[in-house]
Design an enzyme around this catalytic site. Sequence first.
Site, PDB file in Angstrom:
ATOM      1  N   LYS A 340      10.242 -13.440  13.761  1.00 30.90           N
ATOM      2  CA  LYS A 340      10.584 -14.144  14.988  1.00 30.90           C
ATOM      3  C   LYS A 340       9.562 -13.859  16.099  1.00 30.90           C
ATOM      4  O   LYS A 340       8.821 -12.871  16.071  1.00 30.90           O
ATOM      5  CB  LYS A 340      11.987 -13.750  15.450  1.00 30.90           C
ATOM      6  N   ARG A 374      18.703 -11.768   6.768  1.00 26.96           N
ATOM      7  CA  ARG A 374      18.140 -13.068   6.378  1.00 26.96           C
ATOM      8  C   ARG A 374      16.631 -12.992   6.600  1.00 26.96           C
ATOM      9  O   ARG A 374      16.168 -12.830   7.731  1.00 26.96           O
ATOM     10  CB  ARG A 374      18.762 -14.179   7.225  1.00 26.96           C
TER      11      ARG A 374
END
Length: 401
Positions: A340, A374
Amino acid sequence: MAIRVYGIEVNNQKQAVRILESVGADQAGCRWMAPKMVHRLVMLEGVRPEQANIIKQEMLGKGGEAAVARGVVSCSVDETKVLLMGTLKQYSAFMAKLRLQPYGLPDLADRIGQVITGQAGNLPGSLDCRGITVRLGEKTLIMGILNVTPDSFSDGGSYLDSGAAVARAKRMVADGADIIDLGGESTRPGHMPVDAEEELARVIPVLKELVKELPVPISIDTSKSAVARLALESGAHMLNDQWALRADPAMAGLAAEYGVPVVLMHNQEGTGYSDLTGDMIAYFQESINFALEAGMDREKIIIDPGFGFGKTAEQNLEALRRLRELRCLGLPVLIGTSRKSTIGKVLGLPVEQRVEGTAATVAVGIVNGADIVRVHDVKEMARVARMTDAIVREQGAFAGG
């Protein structure tokens, strides 16, 4: 010989009993003293002064503490937060007395009890994914990301071909993925929304092959009920809704109809919060109520704090630091920190060089209570999870040597 003096930390009754046994206390003493060793903090919001005065009095009477706003005693404020501080033993006695009080406090006692139970963490249990069972709590589960999109921030365009997507999923399972999360619409900042027809065209051909080829559950990553329904009809085992049943009012009923596990992710427009995790918990409670009212089983709900969604980089890191606070809901927690932009901002690195940063977030997430991670880099993160589990979950599993 000089007396040694050192500090210890206790997070739950299991640890408390083990430490007491190391001292040499008998079993009866262990059972009696362990609840005195585990301290919990519980925040109440929206408490009226007449309620707060009783709560404070009863908590103090059991040896605990309760912080309230100035003005509660004189009832010069309309409402207050109440911060409860006490051991498990003190809470038990406090809640028993609260159940005898007026002003809706018996119901509040039950809700406090649910939070205390949730704070202890989930016991290992089974999650039925439409016939495929996965175990939660024994080890961290790895959810492998499979994006069949042209514009996802990390792997957009890499797996548009059905054959390449299936091969990628097989590789992730071989590398340790317990679940595959299939998505057909990018949710990166500035993404272009696609309609249900386009999303279905991307995911359904791949999904049909994955269901035939793989032994693990396939999760469909969508917030559209039309996509979710056809995916479930095609064999998907789970739903991963990045708007927590809020974007499409039909999603909750659909999940209940098929009896599938659902990941509820926190998401919002803007980054304003009165209290980050307090606001997230309120958000989850609303979505959980949607799910339960639609007929879903609570045991089929998983929550995701939404790392990178409706949060600044600083808030993302705070959410990870405070992840354990979400355990008060008593539900499994999934985190999706992989590659991210917050990692890029901290390290000053592009997407393809964020594996070490992702590893740090995965390890910290597991330490702070994550049950599922995830990730894109399955092989590497499965190793990180296994090592972290050996420390945190005390699995004691060794590969040899």
